[in-house]
Design a protein around this motif. Structure first.
Motif, PDB file in Angstrom:
ATOM      1  N   LYS A 282     -39.438  27.741 -23.851  1.00 15.56           N
ATOM      2  CA  LYS A 282     -38.103  28.135 -23.375  1.00 15.56           C
ATOM      3  C   LYS A 282     -38.012  29.562 -22.234  1.00 15.56           C
ATOM      4  O   LYS A 282     -38.980  29.992 -22.369  1.00 15.56           O
ATOM      5  CB  LYS A 282     -37.378  28.543 -24.527  1.00 15.56           C
TER       6      LYS A 282
ATOM      7  N   ASP B 290     -37.003  23.333 -19.063  1.00 15.11           N
ATOM      8  CA  ASP B 290     -36.536  22.609 -17.718  1.00 15.11           C
ATOM      9  C   ASP B 290     -36.086  20.859 -18.226  1.00 15.11           C
ATOM     10  O   ASP B 290     -37.022  20.303 -18.455  1.00 15.11           O
ATOM     11  CB  ASP B 290     -37.552  22.640 -16.549  1.00 15.11           C
TER      12      ASP B 290
ATOM     13  N   GLU C 146     -35.342  18.363 -16.608  1.00 13.06           N
ATOM     14  CA  GLU C 146     -35.924  17.337 -15.858  1.00 13.06           C
ATOM     15  C   GLU C 146     -37.461  16.984 -16.360  1.00 13.06           C
ATOM     16  O   GLU C 146     -37.847  15.919 -16.643  1.00 13.06           O
ATOM     17  CB  GLU C 146     -35.931  17.535 -14.445  1.00 13.06           C
TER      18      GLU C 146
END
Length: 225
Positions: free
Chosen positions: A101, A104, A106
């Protein structure tokens, strides 16, 4: 059945990730506690688990350990704990991937897609469906119209060979070599006996078989019905 179990106690982050994944076409079930996550996973309600480490109830490592006792569902850990030891612990407990963390979205979506595809292919390879017959290769079980069949080892291997080769005429020598081995001391008559026993379990009328057909002078041909 949900595509993803999102295990995250942070309400804001869970909402953002859920909305993003739903927009990508995934169905998402969310759990805020580790014990709830285990309960959902053990019911077989999800295809993939996105798992935070810092959770109330039980932490993500304990959740992963518990899930792996009964389920082979893919687990992707998401954690602010980026140390090497934490990653190693996750993998040792059976996690399929580990993301640090902040995540992202995507890249997360790409990893989820890859894990689901891989898991789907593995499941298809383990489960063979041939008309009214279903073979579970992992459990080595066979069902006919939903009813479990009791097959011995050679009967199972014979049926598996036939199901993998529907519509093909297989020579007796080929069948015998695949099931008993080319160096086996068993008599070829053993094949005939086992074919008869297998027919008795999967044919409506073993005297007039429709699945395992005799090709005289050659061998046998399996037909899906």
């Amino acid at each position: 059945m949900y595509d993803i179990l999102l295990v995250e106690d942070n309400e804001e982050l869970a909402g953002l990730l859920r909305d993003f994944l739903v927009d990508r076409g995934y169905s998402v079930l969310r759990a805020a506690r580790g014990d709830d996550a285990v309960r959902y996973a053990e019911r077989g309600e999800v295809r993939l688990v996105l798992l935070d480490i810092m959770l109330p109830g039980m932490d993500g490592f304990a959740v992963c350990r518990q899930i792996r006792k009964s389920q082979n569902v893919p687990v992707l850990i998401m954690s602010a704990k980026s140390g090497k030891q934490n990653k190693l612990t996750g993998y040792e407990l059976g996690a399929d991937d580990y993301m640090e963390k902040p995540v992202d979205p995507e890249i997360l979506s790409a990893k989820v897609n890859a894990l689901l595809k891989r898991s789907g292919r593995a499941q298809e390879e383990m489960l063979l469906v041939s008309g009214e017959i279903t073979l579970n290769r992992k459990a080595r079980t066979v069902n006919l119209r939903g009813k479990s069949l009791e097959l011995n080892v050679k009967e199972y291997e014979l049926l598996l060979l036939f199901v993998r080769n529907p519509g093909k005429t297989l020579r007796k020598e080929y069948i015998f070599g695949n099931v008993w081995g080319t160096d086996s001391f068993s008599e070829s008559q053993t094949l005939t006996v086992h074919i008869k026993m297998l027919r008795a379990k999967i044919e409506e009328n073993p005297r007039e078989p429709k699945r395992i057909l005799t090709v005289w002078g050659v061998g046998y041909r399996y037909e899906e019905i």
